[in-house]
Scaffold this motif. Structure first.
Motif, PDB file in Angstrom:
ATOM      1  N   GLY A 175      83.488  84.686  53.401  1.00  0.00           N
ATOM      2  CA  GLY A 175      84.130  85.245  52.235  1.00  0.00           C
ATOM      3  C   GLY A 175      83.838  84.019  51.293  1.00  0.00           C
ATOM      4  O   GLY A 175      84.750  83.602  50.312  1.00  0.00           O
ATOM      5  N   LYS A 176      82.698  83.077  51.166  1.00  0.00           N
ATOM      6  CA  LYS A 176      82.633  82.272  50.605  1.00  0.00           C
ATOM      7  C   LYS A 176      81.556  82.440  49.312  1.00  0.00           C
ATOM      8  O   LYS A 176      80.952  83.391  49.114  1.00  0.00           O
ATOM      9  CB  LYS A 176      82.120  80.889  51.191  1.00  0.00           C
ATOM     10  N   ALA A 221      78.813  85.653  53.319  1.00  0.00           N
ATOM     11  CA  ALA A 221      79.549  86.955  53.033  1.00  0.00           C
ATOM     12  C   ALA A 221      80.558  87.133  54.293  1.00  0.00           C
ATOM     13  O   ALA A 221      81.684  87.486  54.226  1.00  0.00           O
ATOM     14  CB  ALA A 221      78.447  88.096  53.340  1.00  0.00           C
ATOM     15  N   GLN A 222      79.929  86.715  55.677  1.00  0.00           N
ATOM     16  CA  GLN A 222      80.954  86.888  56.686  1.00  0.00           C
ATOM     17  C   GLN A 222      82.180  85.603  56.664  1.00  0.00           C
ATOM     18  O   GLN A 222      83.332  85.933  57.090  1.00  0.00           O
ATOM     19  CB  GLN A 222      80.416  86.434  58.154  1.00  0.00           C
ATOM     20  N   PHE A 272      80.994  85.756  47.385  1.00  0.00           N
ATOM     21  CA  PHE A 272      81.776  86.678  48.113  1.00  0.00           C
ATOM     22  C   PHE A 272      83.255  86.513  48.308  1.00  0.00           C
ATOM     23  O   PHE A 272      83.690  86.949  49.132  1.00  0.00           O
ATOM     24  CB  PHE A 272      81.013  86.917  49.698  1.00  0.00           C
ATOM     25  N   GLU A 273      83.534  85.538  47.789  1.00  0.00           N
ATOM     26  CA  GLU A 273      85.181  84.793  47.590  1.00  0.00           C
ATOM     27  C   GLU A 273      85.691  86.190  46.959  1.00  0.00           C
ATOM     28  O   GLU A 273      85.430  86.724  46.139  1.00  0.00           O
ATOM     29  CB  GLU A 273      85.235  83.691  46.740  1.00  0.00           C
ATOM     30  N   LYS A 281      85.888  89.110  47.987  1.00  0.00           N
ATOM     31  CA  LYS A 281      85.188  90.433  48.399  1.00  0.00           C
ATOM     32  C   LYS A 281      84.876  90.560  49.860  1.00  0.00           C
ATOM     33  O   LYS A 281      84.001  91.302  50.108  1.00  0.00           O
ATOM     34  CB  LYS A 281      84.098  90.390  47.509  1.00  0.00           C
ATOM     35  N   SER A 282      85.556  89.805  50.664  1.00  0.00           N
ATOM     36  CA  SER A 282      85.488  89.933  52.026  1.00  0.00           C
ATOM     37  C   SER A 282      85.731  91.470  52.670  1.00  0.00           C
ATOM     38  O   SER A 282      86.510  92.011  52.099  1.00  0.00           O
ATOM     39  CB  SER A 282      86.677  88.966  52.952  1.00  0.00           C
ATOM     40  N   ASP A 283      85.033  91.707  53.701  1.00  0.00           N
ATOM     41  CA  ASP A 283      85.127  93.169  54.303  1.00  0.00           C
ATOM     42  C   ASP A 283      84.723  93.043  55.636  1.00  0.00           C
ATOM     43  O   ASP A 283      83.752  92.288  56.031  1.00  0.00           O
ATOM     44  CB  ASP A 283      84.249  94.143  53.526  1.00  0.00           C
TER      45      ASP A 283
END
Length: 318
Positions: free
Chosen positions: A96-97, A93-94, A100-101, A103-105
């Motif tokens: 963005g992979k 998640a951290q 979570f690609e 969908k980074s936040d």
């Protein structure tokens, strides 16, 4: 008592009641689907927090559709949010992979660990009648994997990794049928993943007699999973330790949670864990050594507690 004195007493009482009410800490705990072992753990955690703090902490358990959803909800949650997920998902998640690609936040950077909970533990369960005591002996046997679960995916992966693809017949049935199918001789074994002791393995061991296979160091290395030891005597007829693999699971919050609340949750968790283990044996498998499974930062409130008790932390935790 005069009218004005009465008003003063009433006002003081209201202030005291308001103070008592505000002292209660409310937390939302999001874990897994209702009916799953991890949802049951969440309920046990809520009860332990209430008992361990004398009612000062109130935990609301929310059903979840899975670990990815738990992480994604960080974007809209406040400082009262606690959730469970494998540590690897936090890194994804951290970064963005993977899932979570795109969908980074920024809120993902604020995720902080609190404490480990029981791991998802792989069980390759073979009937005594099959005579199978190693993976090589699974050739020609029928094994039930189920479908759609972590255990089913992981089981299929191990069959391929260990050169058994096409040599093992995979039964077309749901995991819920595994114990009956084993009793009836329709299958030689089944694969399940859950916190140990797993209820379906307990039932199979007590009613049919089973061997839960151990993995050797090379096999564990091939899986790229975390080694876990299921102690001797966990299941009926289990004379020795079982070496298997696991997917660690950890309870997280975010930096929005204040330090005192994180400290209280963490302290109460560890101090009531033995009581929880008396009700559900899977808690007995959790130890401070499992802090090494946490690969990202731990909340400062939790760190305060771990330093108090002399627990081993590493640079990634700070």
């Amino acid at each position: 008592m005069t009218f004005f004195k009465s008003i003063g007493v009433i006002a003081a009482t209201v202030m005291l009641l308001g103070s008592a009410a505000s002292a209660e800490t409310r937390v939302t705990y999001k874990s897994a689907k209702a009916g799953s072992s991890y949802f049951q753990m969440a309920v046990q955690f809520a009860e332990a927090m209430k008992a361990g703090t004398g009612g000062d902490v109130s935990v609301t358990v929310e059903e979840s559709q899975g670990s990815v959803q738990n992480v994604m909800e960080v974007r809209a949650r406040g400082g009262d949010y606690v959730f469970t997920t494998p540590p690897a998902l936090i890194g994804l998640a951290q970064g963005g992979k993977a899932m979570f690609e795109g969908k980074s936040d920024p809120s993902f950077e604020g995720i902080r660990a609190l404490f480990p909970i029981p791991s998802l533990t792989m069980h390759f369960v073979m009937s005594e009648a099959s005579g199978v005591t190693s993976f090589a002996q699974m050739e020609g046997k029928t094994v039930l994997l189920g479908s759609g679960s972590f255990g089913a995916r992981e089981g299929a992966k191990y069959i391929e990794l260990f050169g058994l693809e096409g040599k093992v017949t995979v039964a077309d049935s749901e995991l819920s049928n595994a114990v009956n199918a084993l009793k009836n001789g329709q299958i030689d074994g089944f694969v399940t993943a859950g916190s140990y002791p797993a209820p379906n393995v307990i039932e199979a061991a007590a009613s049919t007699g089973v061997t839960v296979l151990s993995l050797d160091p090379d096999q564990i290395a091939q899986t790229k999973r975390t080694e876990l030891i299921i102690p001797a005597g966990t299941y009926t007829g289990q004379d020795g330790d079982i070496t298997t693999t696991s997917l660690p699971v950890v309870a997280y919050t975010t930096e929005k949670m204040d330090e005192d609340t994180a400290y209280l949750l963490t302290k109460t968790y560890w101090e009531t864990k033995a009581d929880m283990a008396g009700d559900a044996a899977w808690w007995a498998g959790v130890s401070l050594d499992m802090l090494s499974n946490i690969t990202t930062q731990i909340h400062p409130g939790a760190i305060r507690y771990y330093k108090e008790i002399g627990a081993a932390l590493n640079d990634a935790h700070m």
